[in-house]
Design an enzyme around this catalytic site. Structure first.
Site, PDB file in Angstrom:
ATOM      1  N   LEU A  84       0.834  -1.204   0.000  1.00 35.28           N
ATOM      2  CA  LEU A  84       0.000   0.000   0.000  1.00 35.28           C
ATOM      3  C   LEU A  84       0.868   1.252   0.000  1.00 35.28           C
ATOM      4  CD1 LEU A  84      -2.455  -1.398   2.666  1.00 35.28           C
ATOM      5  CD2 LEU A  84      -2.650  -1.523   0.177  1.00 35.28           C
ATOM      6  N   ARG A  85       2.156   1.073   0.235  1.00 36.35           N
ATOM      7  CA  ARG A  85       3.173   2.138   0.170  1.00 36.35           C
ATOM      8  C   ARG A  85       3.141   3.091   1.349  1.00 36.35           C
ATOM      9  NH1 ARG A  85       6.390  -0.608  -3.058  1.00 36.35           N
ATOM     10  NH2 ARG A  85       5.803  -0.611  -5.260  1.00 36.35           N
ATOM     11  N   HIS A 139      10.160 -15.787   0.594  1.00 38.22           N
ATOM     12  CA  HIS A 139      10.459 -15.460  -0.803  1.00 38.22           C
ATOM     13  C   HIS A 139      11.701 -16.253  -1.161  1.00 38.22           C
ATOM     14  CE1 HIS A 139       7.742 -12.148  -1.809  1.00 38.22           C
ATOM     15  NE2 HIS A 139       7.686 -12.021  -0.502  1.00 38.22           N
ATOM     16  N   ASP A 150       0.110  -9.382  -5.743  1.00 35.82           N
ATOM     17  CA  ASP A 150       1.442  -8.812  -5.529  1.00 35.82           C
ATOM     18  C   ASP A 150       1.462  -7.355  -5.990  1.00 35.82           C
ATOM     19  OD1 ASP A 150       3.982  -8.740  -4.606  1.00 35.82           O
ATOM     20  OD2 ASP A 150       4.894  -9.738  -6.322  1.00 35.82           O
ATOM     21  N   HIS A 168       3.315   2.174  -8.449  1.00 42.19           N
ATOM     22  CA  HIS A 168       4.450   3.093  -8.615  1.00 42.19           C
ATOM     23  C   HIS A 168       3.991   4.401  -9.236  1.00 42.19           C
ATOM     24  CE1 HIS A 168       7.798   0.493  -7.622  1.00 42.19           C
ATOM     25  NE2 HIS A 168       7.367  -0.447  -8.432  1.00 42.19           N
TER      26      HIS A 168
END
Lengths: 429, 325
Positions: free
Chosen positions: A65-66, A181, A307, A311
């Protein structure tokens, strides 16, 4: 407000429901009737769902969500609006925010900020090590108390195998799930694409398949030894999936997810340096895509996630390797999954299961189903609506997606959280 | 996989970003045009007025002497005004700065940018974001392409060897990191050589290299057997650090071009190198300066080939430069 969703085709894979059934929700926002109203029920509101699919709200295991830290890319507010527009009612955010989610205060802050908007539920994933530095463990019990549904070192996998072993042992002590990951940092090196045909043609440094398989092998050995419950995030190669399948067969407590874009794109979609296809892990070969799809069918992979990585435009306006990786994926999660149904890989109930109760089981949250007593988090979509993804249709602040201009079939028309309508297509268009 | 970025709507070459996707006719037209420019350099007055009034900016984000100089000479022989800009990599580590740099220069009404950049795809990105009337020549982007080098190499081969169809060619050395090799491979395949080989240790061969249309060899003796053209690649000395090769001595022993190894090729084979050479690392001085070496003519031809490319993409030719692939 009490509510009836009328005339829709209800699909609730957790309860084996797949048919034309009305759904009844009480004032408190819980499901009280499936197919027939409970005695004395009176709906104050009706949602007409004829020709629509009614299913549990979608559960997305990985969406960035930044906020906090990268608000120039997106905010919790902008992205929860995007989530509900995409039918997603629950999402997990990885801990690689700035600051990192490695304290209960951070975990609580993100949830309380999200809840101001009363849109999607946000469950943080806690950091597995402090600052994601791979050295010291976090206070996992306190983070668990504060609402973290799993623990991960996100895109900075722990390199020190002793630390990883202890993190797994400690998580196993508290019966917590570790999200992994699988990426060997030395083999990844400075790679930015799959080490294969396209990388060779474009002269871009490659990430070999072995960067994933070596890490999966290592992690599986430690899972076996520690008994830790583990979940592999975004597997990209057919071989890695086969290794996880083998481990599951032996009874190891491992699950795995895949991103919606890895099920559709391959290294060849990079074309001439399309930075929108710069993702991590990289898009791999056609053979890998086939392996990932097969694993969905066989159940080795039990969740599809977005995912989501929004940006700002400048992040992608750079030579390929320097462009920031990631796709703004919330709003293509359901459309791309429905495409697998159109392509006859999955049945509609199978596809919905991969977006609802199966991911909910991985995080151990009681959602993703519509049994009596369940919270009425609901997604209603028109399975036949054809539409084209354009920038002006995107609700997310991030417009970075390689799927712009693509035609999809199936579009969300209503999203409800706790019985409350939080998105209606008619009111937006 | 469209290559149309390089072509305008009429199918004329607008930019030169990569040789991949150029037809045989387009390449031959460039070579023929270069042939006609060859004599300009031998005249008393080495100038023709083809690009008078045009502004060419040599924008080098990575240092270069030979390539930049030959581009400058080529533009000046065509009477263009030339500006050289060496932009240090540190000030443009971010892509937005790269675009900003280009947009600022474009605002100064530049007609052609000759761009070299350390990142693969830099020239494509710039071409995508500039107005259509501004032309781009890729003078090397990362490991991806160095199209004018590839063209001058095939120009050189044609001058010494004639028809391509009967030639066996071997490219030797660090193919993995080489933009020169990739451009040579596309050019030679488009021109239809009989056989194209690459020779290197596995650490310096890219994955799936055969998909580029080459046959990989790891033993130099086998790879050189009977070839008509040997194209050596430069080995960066920093490759020793990345555990790609053990030492200069071992590399020279295995892959250095010595008179003994050259003897395995066809008897009138030519030896090429894009420069700058590491004597005693990838090539023995006896070969570099020997009778089969055409390394210095490559440099001379480089000017004519670059003149031809500039003239063609800046509208020097009225004809569409061949069809699309």
């Amino acid at each position: 407000m009490s509510l009836v969703i009328k005339g829709g085709h209800l699909i609730d894979p957790a309860h084996g429901v797949d048919g034309k059934k009305d759904l009844f929700v009480d004032d408190a926002g819980f499901v009280v009737g499936v197919g027939k109203a409970p005695a004395g029920f009176k709906a104050r509101k009706t949602i007409e769902a004829r020709g629509r699919i009614v299913c549990p709200g979608l559960v997305d295991l990985r969406a960035r969500l930044r906020e906090p830290g990268l608000e120039h890319k997106a905010t919790i507010e902008s992205e929860v609006h995007a989530a509900v527009a995409a039918g997603i009612t629950t999402l997990c955010c990885p801990p690689d925010t700035y600051p990192v989610i490695d304290t209960p205060a951070m975990a609580q802050m993100i949830q309380s900020r999200a809840w101001r908007f009363e849109l999607a539920f946000i469950h943080p994933l806690g950091a597995l090590t402090q600052g994601l530095e791979g050295k010291r463990l976090t206070d996992m019990e306190a983070l668990d108390e504060a609402g973290c549904v799993g623990f991960t070192n996100a895109l900075a996998p722990i390199t020190d195998t002793l630390v990883l072993r202890r993190a797994m042992e400690y998580a196993a002590t508290l019966e917590l799930t570790v999200f992994l990951h699988a990426e060997d940092p030395w083999l990844r090196n400075s790679g930015c694409v799959h080490e294969g045909e396209s990388g060779t043609r474009l002269g871009l440094p490659g990430i070999p398949e072995a960067a994933e398989t070596v890490a999966v092998a290592r992690d599986l050995a430690l899972i076996e030894q520690t008994g830790c419950r583990a979940h592999f995030c975004g597997l990209s190669s057919a071989r890695a999936v086969a290794m996880v399948a083998e481990a599951q067969k032996q009874g190891l407590p491992v699950s795995a997810d895949v991103t919606a874009h890895h099920l559709h794109l391959t290294e060849h979609d990079i074309g001439d340096f399309n930075t929108q296809c710069h993702v991590r892990p990289p898009l791999r070969g056609t053979h890998d895509r086939k392996g990932l799809r097969k694993a969905l069918k066989t159940g080795v992979i039990s969740a599809i996630c977005s995912d989501h990585q929004p940006h700002e435009p400048d992040a992608k306006l750079a030579p390929f390797a320097q462009a920031e990786p990631g796709i703004s994926g919330l709003e293509t999660l359901l459309p791309l999954t429905l495409k697998l149904v159109n392509e006859k890989l999955l049945t509609l109930p199978e596809a919905i299961a991969l977006l609802t109760h199966k991911p909910a089981e991985i995080i151990g949250v009681d959602t993703g189903h519509l049994g009596i007593g369940a919270t009425a988090d609901i997604c209603i979509f028109d399975p036949d609506a054809r539409w084209t993804l354009t920038e002006d249709k995107l609700v997310s602040r991030g417009h970075n997606t390689p799927f712009l201009g693509q035609e999809f079939r199936g579009r969300v028309t209503h999203t409800l959280i706790g019985g409350k309508l939080v998105f209606g297509l008619d009111t937006v268009d | 996989m469209k290559q149309s970025l390089q072509f305008d709507d009429a199918g004329r070459l607008r930019h030169l970003l990569t040789i991949e996707g150029l037809s045989r006719q387009t390449i031959l037209e460039i070579l023929d045009t270069a042939e006609s420019f060859l004599s300009v350099g031998e005249r008393e007055i080495k100038k023709i007025p083809l690009l008078r009034g045009k502004t060419v900016v040599n924008l080098f984000f990575e240092s270069s002497t030979r390539t930049r100089t030959t581009f400058e000479i080529a533009a000046k022989r065509l009477s263009a005004d030339v500006i050289n800009l060496n932009v240090s990599a540190s000030s443009t580590s971010k892509g937005e700065t790269l675009l900003d740099t280009i947009r600022n220069l474009e605002a100064m009404h530049t007609d052609l940018f000759v761009v070299r950049h350390a990142e693969s795809g830099a020239a494509h990105m710039i071409a995508r974001h500039l107005p259509a009337h501004v032309h781009i020549i890729n003078a090397g982007d990362g490991r991806h392409a160095h199209p004018t080098q590839g063209l001058l190499d095939v120009f050189t081969i044609r001058r010494y060897k004639g028809a391509f169809e009967k030639l066996k060619v071997a490219i030797v050395g660090d193919v993995l990191h080489s933009r020169v090799a990739r451009s040579q491979i596309h050019a030679l395949n488009a021109l239809g050589v009989t056989e194209l080989r690459v020779i290197a240790p596995k650490t310096l061969l890219p994955t799936a290299v055969e998909k580029l249309g080459v046959r990989p060899y790891t033993r130099m003796e086998e790879g050189l057997d009977g070839v008509d053209v040997v194209m050596m690649l430069r080995l960066q000395r920093e490759r020793m650090q990345g555990a790609l090769i053990p030492s200069e001595q071992e590399y020279f022993n295995l892959y250095g071009l010595t008179p003994a190894k050259l003897a395995l090729t066809a008897k009138d084979a030519i030896v090429m190198h894009p420069g700058p050479m590491n004597r005693g690392l990838e090539i023995d001085s006896a070969v570099a300066d020997g009778p089969q070496s055409v390394i210095l003519p490559q440099v001379t031809y480089g000017i004519a080939v670059r003149m031809a490319v500039m003239a063609l993409i800046m509208g020097g030719s009225a004809e569409p430069a061949g069809g699309r692939r």
